[in-house]
Design an enzyme around this catalytic site. Structure first.
Site, PDB file in Angstrom:
ATOM      1  N   GLU A  74       1.201  -1.626   0.178  1.00  0.00           N
ATOM      2  CA  GLU A  74      -0.325  -0.086   0.277  1.00  0.00           C
ATOM      3  C   GLU A  74       0.909   1.808  -0.275  1.00  0.00           C
ATOM      4  O   GLU A  74       0.747   2.510   0.505  1.00  0.00           O
ATOM      5  CB  GLU A  74      -0.542   0.300   0.994  1.00  0.00           C
ATOM      6  CG  GLU A  74      -1.841  -1.323   1.361  1.00  0.00           C
ATOM      7  CD  GLU A  74      -3.349  -0.951   0.593  1.00  0.00           C
ATOM      8  OE1 GLU A  74      -3.294  -0.005  -0.400  1.00  0.00           O
ATOM      9  OE2 GLU A  74      -3.929  -1.391   0.194  1.00  0.00           O
ATOM     10  N   HIS A 155     -12.341  -3.904   3.202  1.00  0.00           N
ATOM     11  CA  HIS A 155     -11.037  -3.880   3.420  1.00  0.00           C
ATOM     12  C   HIS A 155     -10.782  -3.327   5.119  1.00  0.00           C
ATOM     13  O   HIS A 155     -10.045  -4.233   5.652  1.00  0.00           O
ATOM     14  CB  HIS A 155     -10.433  -2.524   2.104  1.00  0.00           C
ATOM     15  CG  HIS A 155      -8.910  -2.589   2.634  1.00  0.00           C
ATOM     16  ND1 HIS A 155      -8.051  -1.905   1.021  1.00  0.00           N
ATOM     17  CD2 HIS A 155      -7.743  -2.854   2.940  1.00  0.00           C
ATOM     18  CE1 HIS A 155      -7.338  -2.438   1.144  1.00  0.00           C
ATOM     19  NE2 HIS A 155      -6.617  -3.182   2.364  1.00  0.00           N
TER      20      HIS A 155
END
Length: 212
Positions: A74, A155
């Site tokens: 990420e 998520h």
């Protein structure tokens, strides 16, 4: 110890604290801080409970690895937030309750006045594949609109702040607020605050220097 070495230690300690809160199970989640010319971020696959300074990768502001292992998947999400805001730290978590609330709420319900510390009405961005430019863009756009904390559907959550300590505190507070909401829903329909209530809270906080 150099400033970057000290920051590595701070990020590792923050990871262990998040693990203690149960917000990063099975290697899920990532943490970063921004310095003048660098971004320090957790390496890919890190188990937060065992985080050590050497698990924190040093990047350029453009995302090039300067020292350390392969960074989190990420990384683009973190860099996008730094490009769009004045945040100095970002914490991404997969807390059980925040994931659950993000599945059903387009915005975090106003269950408590401490939501003001997280920006008030926390938005939920639509689902996008983890590690994708689309996810980084959606979260970055929400942060740029002034939301320091964001839920991500299917998520987790992202908290950005002025320091890694504050970002960890915000992540833990969000999870507590989500716990409260879910617990209240099992008892009945929760009574919620209004935007005007939050405005009044902000004014009262300023008058009383609340939190200082």
């Amino acid at each position: 110890m150099t400033p970057l070495e000290s920051l590595r230690g701070d990020v590792a300690a923050s990871c262990r604290e998040l693990a203690g809160h149960g917000l990063a199970l099975a290697g899920a989640g990532n943490v970063s801080v921004r310095s003048d010319r660098h971004v320090l971020i957790t390496r890919a696959g890190l188990r937060f409970e065992a985080a050590a300074p050497e698990d924190i990768t040093i990047l350029s502001l453009d995302g090039d690895v300067l020292d350390g292992a392969r960074p989190s998947s990420e990384t683009r999400l973190h860099l996008g937030i730094y490009e769009r805001s004045s945040a100095q730290a970002v914490v991404h978590t997969h807390g059980r309750s925040s994931v659950a609330v993000g599945l059903v709420c387009d915005r975090m319900p106003l269950v408590h006045y401490n939501l003001l510390r997280l920006g008030g009405r926390i938005p939920t961005v639509p689902y996008h594949l983890f590690g994708s430019d689309e996810l980084a863009g959606a979260v970055g756009a929400a942060i740029a609109e002034g939301f320091g904390t964001v839920l991500m559907r299917n998520h987790g959550a992202v908290s950005s702040a002025r320091s890694v300590e504050e970002a960890v505190e915000h992540a833990a507070l969000l999870e507590w607020l989500c716990d409260v909401y879910l617990a209240a829903r099992t008892l009945g329909t929760p009574e919620l605050l209004t935007d005007d209530d939050l405005v009044a809270v902000a004014a009262q906080s300023a008058r009383l220097s609340y939190g200082h």
